[in-house]
Design an enzyme around this catalytic site. Sequence first.
Site, PDB file in Angstrom:
ATOM      1  N   THR A  85      24.019 -39.353  45.937  1.00  0.00           N
ATOM      2  CA  THR A  85      24.807 -38.219  46.437  1.00  0.00           C
ATOM      3  C   THR A  85      24.012 -36.987  46.903  1.00  0.00           C
ATOM      4  O   THR A  85      24.625 -36.039  47.375  1.00  0.00           O
ATOM      5  CB  THR A  85      25.780 -37.728  45.341  1.00  0.00           C
ATOM      6  OG1 THR A  85      25.015 -37.307  44.214  1.00  0.00           O
ATOM      7  CG2 THR A  85      26.764 -38.817  44.927  1.00  0.00           C
ATOM      8  N   THR A 125      33.265 -37.718  51.620  1.00  0.00           N
ATOM      9  CA  THR A 125      32.835 -36.317  51.694  1.00  0.00           C
ATOM     10  C   THR A 125      33.086 -35.713  53.074  1.00  0.00           C
ATOM     11  O   THR A 125      33.081 -36.439  54.082  1.00  0.00           O
ATOM     12  CB  THR A 125      31.322 -36.242  51.367  1.00  0.00           C
ATOM     13  OG1 THR A 125      30.811 -34.972  51.765  1.00  0.00           O
ATOM     14  CG2 THR A 125      30.514 -37.301  52.121  1.00  0.00           C
ATOM     15  N   ASP A 126      33.231 -34.389  53.108  1.00  0.00           N
ATOM     16  CA  ASP A 126      33.369 -33.704  54.405  1.00  0.00           C
ATOM     17  C   ASP A 126      32.089 -33.817  55.235  1.00  0.00           C
ATOM     18  O   ASP A 126      32.099 -33.553  56.445  1.00  0.00           O
ATOM     19  CB  ASP A 126      33.743 -32.222  54.194  1.00  0.00           C
ATOM     20  CG  ASP A 126      32.738 -31.414  53.368  1.00  0.00           C
ATOM     21  OD1 ASP A 126      31.721 -31.969  52.926  1.00  0.00           O
ATOM     22  OD2 ASP A 126      32.990 -30.207  53.170  1.00  0.00           O
ATOM     23  N   GLU A 127      30.964 -34.200  54.585  1.00  0.00           N
ATOM     24  CA  GLU A 127      29.681 -34.216  55.312  1.00  0.00           C
ATOM     25  C   GLU A 127      29.655 -35.275  56.410  1.00  0.00           C
ATOM     26  O   GLU A 127      28.814 -35.232  57.305  1.00  0.00           O
ATOM     27  CB  GLU A 127      28.518 -34.406  54.331  1.00  0.00           C
ATOM     28  CG  GLU A 127      28.564 -33.335  53.259  1.00  0.00           C
ATOM     29  CD  GLU A 127      27.277 -33.123  52.495  1.00  0.00           C
ATOM     30  OE1 GLU A 127      26.207 -33.509  52.984  1.00  0.00           O
ATOM     31  OE2 GLU A 127      27.366 -32.567  51.392  1.00  0.00           O
ATOM     32  N   TYR A 149      22.223 -39.224  53.764  1.00  0.00           N
ATOM     33  CA  TYR A 149      23.346 -39.303  52.808  1.00  0.00           C
ATOM     34  C   TYR A 149      24.669 -39.372  53.555  1.00  0.00           C
ATOM     35  O   TYR A 149      25.494 -40.264  53.313  1.00  0.00           O
ATOM     36  CB  TYR A 149      23.318 -38.078  51.873  1.00  0.00           C
ATOM     37  CG  TYR A 149      24.640 -37.829  51.155  1.00  0.00           C
ATOM     38  CD1 TYR A 149      25.149 -38.756  50.242  1.00  0.00           C
ATOM     39  CD2 TYR A 149      25.388 -36.672  51.400  1.00  0.00           C
ATOM     40  CE1 TYR A 149      26.372 -38.528  49.598  1.00  0.00           C
ATOM     41  CE2 TYR A 149      26.604 -36.447  50.756  1.00  0.00           C
ATOM     42  CZ  TYR A 149      27.091 -37.375  49.865  1.00  0.00           C
ATOM     43  OH  TYR A 149      28.290 -37.164  49.231  1.00  0.00           O
ATOM     44  N   LYS A 153      27.491 -42.466  53.729  1.00  0.00           N
ATOM     45  CA  LYS A 153      28.896 -42.304  53.330  1.00  0.00           C
ATOM     46  C   LYS A 153      29.829 -42.641  54.503  1.00  0.00           C
ATOM     47  O   LYS A 153      30.876 -43.270  54.326  1.00  0.00           O
ATOM     48  CB  LYS A 153      29.167 -40.871  52.846  1.00  0.00           C
ATOM     49  CG  LYS A 153      28.486 -40.478  51.556  1.00  0.00           C
ATOM     50  CD  LYS A 153      28.925 -41.275  50.339  1.00  0.00           C
ATOM     51  CE  LYS A 153      30.354 -41.018  49.942  1.00  0.00           C
ATOM     52  NZ  LYS A 153      30.716 -41.754  48.694  1.00  0.00           N
TER      53      LYS A 153
HETATM   54  P1  NAD Z   1      26.862 -37.970  40.942  1.00  0.00           P
HETATM   55  O1  NAD Z   1      25.573 -38.155  41.659  1.00  0.00           O
HETATM   56  O2  NAD Z   1      27.008 -36.886  39.937  1.00  0.00           O
HETATM   57  O3  NAD Z   1      27.277 -39.346  40.203  1.00  0.00           O
HETATM   58  C1  NAD Z   1      27.174 -40.580  40.813  1.00  0.00           C
HETATM   59  C2  NAD Z   1      27.470 -41.625  39.745  1.00  0.00           C
HETATM   60  O4  NAD Z   1      27.407 -42.925  40.367  1.00  0.00           O
HETATM   61  C3  NAD Z   1      26.457 -41.635  38.604  1.00  0.00           C
HETATM   62  O5  NAD Z   1      27.132 -41.765  37.371  1.00  0.00           O
HETATM   63  C4  NAD Z   1      25.605 -42.857  38.883  1.00  0.00           C
HETATM   64  O6  NAD Z   1      25.056 -43.453  37.713  1.00  0.00           O
HETATM   65  C5  NAD Z   1      26.613 -43.785  39.556  1.00  0.00           C
HETATM   66  N1  NAD Z   1      25.985 -44.772  40.444  1.00  0.00           N
HETATM   67  C6  NAD Z   1      25.072 -44.549  41.417  1.00  0.00           C
HETATM   68  N2  NAD Z   1      24.717 -45.700  42.000  1.00  0.00           N
HETATM   69  C7  NAD Z   1      25.451 -46.679  41.410  1.00  0.00           C
HETATM   70  C8  NAD Z   1      25.552 -48.072  41.586  1.00  0.00           C
HETATM   71  N3  NAD Z   1      24.792 -48.703  42.497  1.00  0.00           N
HETATM   72  N4  NAD Z   1      26.405 -48.776  40.821  1.00  0.00           N
HETATM   73  C9  NAD Z   1      27.174 -48.143  39.883  1.00  0.00           C
HETATM   74  N5  NAD Z   1      27.100 -46.821  39.655  1.00  0.00           N
HETATM   75  C10 NAD Z   1      26.256 -46.093  40.410  1.00  0.00           C
HETATM   76  O7  NAD Z   1      27.953 -37.849  42.102  1.00  0.00           O
HETATM   77  P2  NAD Z   1      29.245 -36.933  42.211  1.00  0.00           P
HETATM   78  O8  NAD Z   1      28.832 -35.578  42.660  1.00  0.00           O
HETATM   79  O9  NAD Z   1      30.046 -37.088  40.986  1.00  0.00           O
HETATM   80  O10 NAD Z   1      29.972 -37.633  43.452  1.00  0.00           O
HETATM   81  C11 NAD Z   1      30.918 -38.667  43.239  1.00  0.00           C
HETATM   82  C12 NAD Z   1      31.442 -39.113  44.587  1.00  0.00           C
HETATM   83  O11 NAD Z   1      32.036 -38.003  45.262  1.00  0.00           O
HETATM   84  C13 NAD Z   1      30.363 -39.638  45.526  1.00  0.00           C
HETATM   85  O12 NAD Z   1      30.865 -40.740  46.214  1.00  0.00           O
HETATM   86  C14 NAD Z   1      30.100 -38.489  46.482  1.00  0.00           C
HETATM   87  O13 NAD Z   1      29.673 -38.953  47.741  1.00  0.00           O
HETATM   88  C15 NAD Z   1      31.470 -37.857  46.553  1.00  0.00           C
HETATM   89  N6  NAD Z   1      31.476 -36.414  46.848  1.00  0.00           N
HETATM   90  C16 NAD Z   1      30.786 -35.537  46.075  1.00  0.00           C
HETATM   91  C17 NAD Z   1      30.849 -34.177  46.356  1.00  0.00           C
HETATM   92  C18 NAD Z   1      30.126 -33.168  45.503  1.00  0.00           C
HETATM   93  O14 NAD Z   1      30.142 -31.975  45.843  1.00  0.00           O
HETATM   94  N7  NAD Z   1      29.520 -33.539  44.389  1.00  0.00           N
HETATM   95  C19 NAD Z   1      31.607 -33.707  47.435  1.00  0.00           C
HETATM   96  C20 NAD Z   1      32.316 -34.649  48.211  1.00  0.00           C
HETATM   97  C21 NAD Z   1      32.253 -35.986  47.893  1.00  0.00           C
HETATM   98  P1  TYD Z   2      23.753 -29.020  47.903  1.00  0.00           P
HETATM   99  O1  TYD Z   2      24.235 -28.576  46.568  1.00  0.00           O
HETATM  100  O2  TYD Z   2      22.533 -29.870  47.980  1.00  0.00           O
HETATM  101  O3  TYD Z   2      24.998 -29.703  48.624  1.00  0.00           O
HETATM  102  P2  TYD Z   2      25.157 -30.217  50.161  1.00  0.00           P
HETATM  103  O4  TYD Z   2      23.854 -30.152  50.846  1.00  0.00           O
HETATM  104  O5  TYD Z   2      25.620 -31.623  49.929  1.00  0.00           O
HETATM  105  O6  TYD Z   2      26.201 -29.326  50.753  1.00  0.00           O
HETATM  106  O7  TYD Z   2      23.476 -27.734  48.804  1.00  0.00           O
HETATM  107  C1  TYD Z   2      24.509 -26.811  49.080  1.00  0.00           C
HETATM  108  C2  TYD Z   2      23.938 -25.739  50.001  1.00  0.00           C
HETATM  109  O8  TYD Z   2      22.899 -25.020  49.308  1.00  0.00           O
HETATM  110  C3  TYD Z   2      23.280 -26.303  51.253  1.00  0.00           C
HETATM  111  O9  TYD Z   2      23.546 -25.439  52.346  1.00  0.00           O
HETATM  112  C4  TYD Z   2      21.801 -26.286  50.933  1.00  0.00           C
HETATM  113  C5  TYD Z   2      21.652 -25.091  50.017  1.00  0.00           C
HETATM  114  N1  TYD Z   2      20.573 -25.207  48.997  1.00  0.00           N
HETATM  115  C6  TYD Z   2      19.637 -24.163  48.857  1.00  0.00           C
HETATM  116  O10 TYD Z   2      19.672 -23.138  49.580  1.00  0.00           O
HETATM  117  N2  TYD Z   2      18.667 -24.298  47.914  1.00  0.00           N
HETATM  118  C7  TYD Z   2      18.577 -25.401  47.113  1.00  0.00           C
HETATM  119  O11 TYD Z   2      17.650 -25.478  46.257  1.00  0.00           O
HETATM  120  C8  TYD Z   2      19.555 -26.442  47.263  1.00  0.00           C
HETATM  121  C9  TYD Z   2      19.512 -27.688  46.397  1.00  0.00           C
HETATM  122  C10 TYD Z   2      20.536 -26.298  48.219  1.00  0.00           C
END
Ligand code: NAD
Ligand code: TYD
Length: 342
Positions: A85, A125-127, A149, A153
């Site tokens: 992620t 994700t919105d990305e 990434y 996705k």
């Molecule tokens: P995270 O990185 O905190 O957790 C990912 C989890 O997936 C971990 O527990 C890891 O052990 C497990 N994992 C990774 N590879 C695996 C595999 N091959 N088999 C089984 N388990 C596996 O991620 P998160 O932030 O909780 O994100 C969860 C989902 O939401 C992801 O699909 C991510 O793309 C999506 N998402 C996250 C955000 C965000 O801001 N965190 C925003 C939009 C979408």
């Molecule tokens: P991040 O939490 O990595 O999420 P994403 O890139 O998936 O949106 O980063 C959020 C924003 O913060 C992004 O614009 C990058 C910036 N950023 C920093 O400025 N410094 C940092 O150390 C990190 C990890 C991110």
Amino acid sequence: MKLIVTGGAGFIGSNFIRMILTSARPYKVLNYDKLTYAGNPENLRDVERRSGYDFIKADICDTARVRRTVSSFKPDAIINFAAETHVDRSILGAADFVKTDVFGTHALLEAVKEFKVPRYIQISTDEVYGSTEKGSFTETSSLVPNSPYAASKAAGDLLCRSYFVTYGLPAIVTRSSNNYGPCQYPEKVIPLFITNALEGSSLPLYGDGKNVRDWIYVEDNCRAVELVLRRGRPGEIYNIGGGSEVENRFLAREILELLDKPASLIKKVCDRPGHDRRYSLNSSKIKKLGFSPSTDFGDGLRKTVEWYRDNPVWWKKLKNADFKSYCRRQYGSRRKGGAAKL
Ligand code: NAD
Ligand code: TYD
């Protein structure tokens, strides 16, 4: 309702599992997680002994294991949170992203098809839409991913679409904006900035600090996912935005103020390659299902800062030798490149 939740030991997955296990509805959950560096069983310590919860350590890319699990558990739905992620890690090396986010999604879709699972939710994700200076992305906007990434996705999302169109597989995709809240691994910007500030170390702000992210409190996203699970339509995509667009430089200042730390801790560093300028979602479609975020950004950020301040044991364990070596690779090269001007 019986659910397989993949990636349930990660940030959003663990918040989701806690929410449904403590809800009034009778859910049974099998958490299927590989426990990569981002998976942490501590995230579910308070609910892991509840009846209706089970865990297996397994990889979604392991087709045989996925088949065996789905055939024996017979879920009513699979919710796929499992993914690699972190954008910065995907820039250092994309192989694991392609494996888990593309091949892993494929393995799950195949099992859903073979065992006729009634519902499949892909957490995306919105990305995948890329960056926009103006306006907001709708579910029909083009996919223009800019990081490995986001591309991995987007590929997962397209596989879901193709399985719906070709096989009638009941797949639904959710695309949320940036989540924040308890139990987020400290590589992501909010927990990184909070824990660095608590340690008295610097907050590395990329580029000019004017990049914008739309923040959603994790529990709000989890509520939206549960709503989609119950009321979403197969084949559809649902954007889940927080409606709180914030510049990174403002975010850094807010965190420091909440912790009563000096603004001088902010250190401008070289920008992320391909850094998306702004994410913004139009969430009218999920609103029509009955969802709106309930946590305002100011309150959510305060609760998040308090959680990290009150749970140092949780995050100090994660800022270990492996994390420090990742930071040296990540931030060492940014410092060498010099700081960008604000
Ligand atoms: P995270 O990185 O905190 O957790 C990912 C989890 O997936 C971990 O527990 C890891 O052990 C497990 N994992 C990774 N590879 C695996 C595999 N091959 N088999 C089984 N388990 C596996 O991620 P998160 O932030 O909780 O994100 C969860 C989902 O939401 C992801 O699909 C991510 O793309 C999506 N998402 C996250 C955000 C965000 O801001 N965190 C925003 C939009 C979408
Ligand atoms: P991040 O939490 O990595 O999420 P994403 O890139 O998936 O949106 O980063 C959020 C924003 O913060 C992004 O614009 C990058 C910036 N950023 C920093 O400025 N410094 C940092 O150390 C990190 C990890 C991110």
